[in-house]
Design a protein around this motif. Structure first.
Motif, mmCIF file in Angstrom:
data_model
loop_
_atom_site.group_PDB
_atom_site.id
_atom_site.type_symbol
_atom_site.label_atom_id
_atom_site.label_comp_id
_atom_site.label_asym_id
_atom_site.label_seq_id
_atom_site.Cartn_x
_atom_site.Cartn_y
_atom_site.Cartn_z
ATOM 1 N N GLN A 62 0.836 -1.193 0.000
ATOM 2 C CA GLN A 62 0.000 0.000 0.000
ATOM 3 C C GLN A 62 0.878 1.252 0.000
ATOM 4 O O GLN A 62 2.045 1.218 0.437
ATOM 5 N N ALA A 63 0.311 2.322 -0.484
ATOM 6 C CA ALA A 63 1.030 3.593 -0.497
ATOM 7 C C ALA A 63 1.519 3.932 0.908
ATOM 8 O O ALA A 63 0.802 3.735 1.887
ATOM 9 N N MET A 122 13.259 0.804 -0.481
ATOM 10 C CA MET A 122 12.250 1.753 -0.943
ATOM 11 C C MET A 122 11.265 2.023 0.194
ATOM 12 O O MET A 122 10.698 1.091 0.756
ATOM 13 N N SER A 123 11.086 3.266 0.509
ATOM 14 C CA SER A 123 10.145 3.638 1.564
ATOM 15 C C SER A 123 9.234 4.745 1.057
ATOM 16 O O SER A 123 9.473 5.330 0.011
ATOM 17 N N SER A 124 8.193 5.023 1.808
ATOM 18 C CA SER A 124 7.194 6.029 1.416
ATOM 19 C C SER A 124 6.755 5.807 -0.024
ATOM 20 O O SER A 124 6.702 6.743 -0.829
ATOM 21 N N LEU A 125 6.465 4.565 -0.342
ATOM 22 C CA LEU A 125 6.124 4.217 -1.715
ATOM 23 C C LEU A 125 4.838 4.896 -2.163
ATOM 24 O O LEU A 125 3.900 5.077 -1.377
ATOM 25 N N LYS A 126 4.812 5.238 -3.436
ATOM 26 C CA LYS A 126 3.667 5.906 -4.044
ATOM 27 C C LYS A 126 3.131 5.047 -5.192
ATOM 28 O O LYS A 126 3.884 4.246 -5.762
ATOM 29 N N PRO A 127 1.881 5.220 -5.540
ATOM 30 C CA PRO A 127 1.347 4.459 -6.681
ATOM 31 C C PRO A 127 2.182 4.650 -7.959
ATOM 32 O O PRO A 127 2.310 3.715 -8.749
ATOM 33 N N GLU A 128 2.758 5.817 -8.138
ATOM 34 C CA GLU A 128 3.572 6.045 -9.333
ATOM 35 C C GLU A 128 4.904 5.304 -9.303
ATOM 36 O O GLU A 128 5.655 5.322 -10.284
ATOM 37 N N ASP A 129 5.230 4.648 -8.195
ATOM 38 C CA ASP A 129 6.418 3.793 -8.148
ATOM 39 C C ASP A 129 6.123 2.406 -8.710
ATOM 40 O O ASP A 129 7.043 1.586 -8.846
ATOM 41 N N VAL A 181 2.162 -0.695 -6.159
ATOM 42 C CA VAL A 181 1.802 0.140 -5.018
ATOM 43 C C VAL A 181 0.368 0.611 -5.195
ATOM 44 O O VAL A 181 0.044 1.278 -6.179
ATOM 45 N N SER A 182 -0.484 0.266 -4.253
ATOM 46 C CA SER A 182 -1.888 0.648 -4.342
ATOM 47 C C SER A 182 -2.168 1.847 -3.447
ATOM 48 O O SER A 182 -1.533 2.033 -2.410
ATOM 49 N N SER A 183 -3.142 2.626 -3.871
ATOM 50 C CA SER A 183 -3.473 3.836 -3.106
ATOM 51 C C SER A 183 -4.503 3.554 -2.026
ATOM 52 O O SER A 183 -5.084 2.490 -1.976
#
Length: 120
Positions: free
Chosen positions: A13-14, A81-88, A118-120
């Motif tokens: 998840q994001a 990788m941390s603070s992952l975003k959907p655009e990753d 990565v899902s929002s």
């Protein structure tokens, strides 16, 4: 001949974190860049993070969130990788023998890739 095998991808998840690993074998050139690239769905492959000797290079989009590291004894290159975003969301590839820091156009060794979603 260089062989690269990635692992560690998955769904998150994001805001979450993942660590990718790349086990390298063979004659890896030390005077060339090595690191991680990614290809988002429907987009071109792009540089994420690489290193050359003691220097590291990051795409602006991941600075402060991703960290590349290496274990020379185990020939493993990792991408935290941390603070992952959907655009990753992308297929992440380990690459070696690269002529440029973050350009995928001149890398001569590639792994098969590991998927990150990565899902929002």
């Amino acid at each position: 001949q260089v062989q690269l095998v990635e692992s560690g991808g998955g769904s998150v998840q994001a805001g979450g974190s993942l660590t990718l690993s790349c086990v390298a074998s063979g004659d890896i050139p030390t005077g060339r860049f090595m690191g991680w690239f990614r290809q988002p769905p429907g987009k071109k492959r792009e540089g994420v993070a690489t290193f050359l000797r003691s220097q590291t290079f990051y795409a602006d989009s991941v600075k402060g969130r991703f960290t590349i590291s290496r274990d020379n004894a185990k020939n493993v290159v990792s991408l935290q990788m941390s603070s992952l975003k959907p655009e990753d969301t992308a297929m992440y590839y380990c690459a070696a023998d690269c002529f440029y820091a973050l350009s995928s156009s001149r890398c001569d060794a590639w792994g098969q890739g590991t998927q990150v979603a990565v899902s929002s």
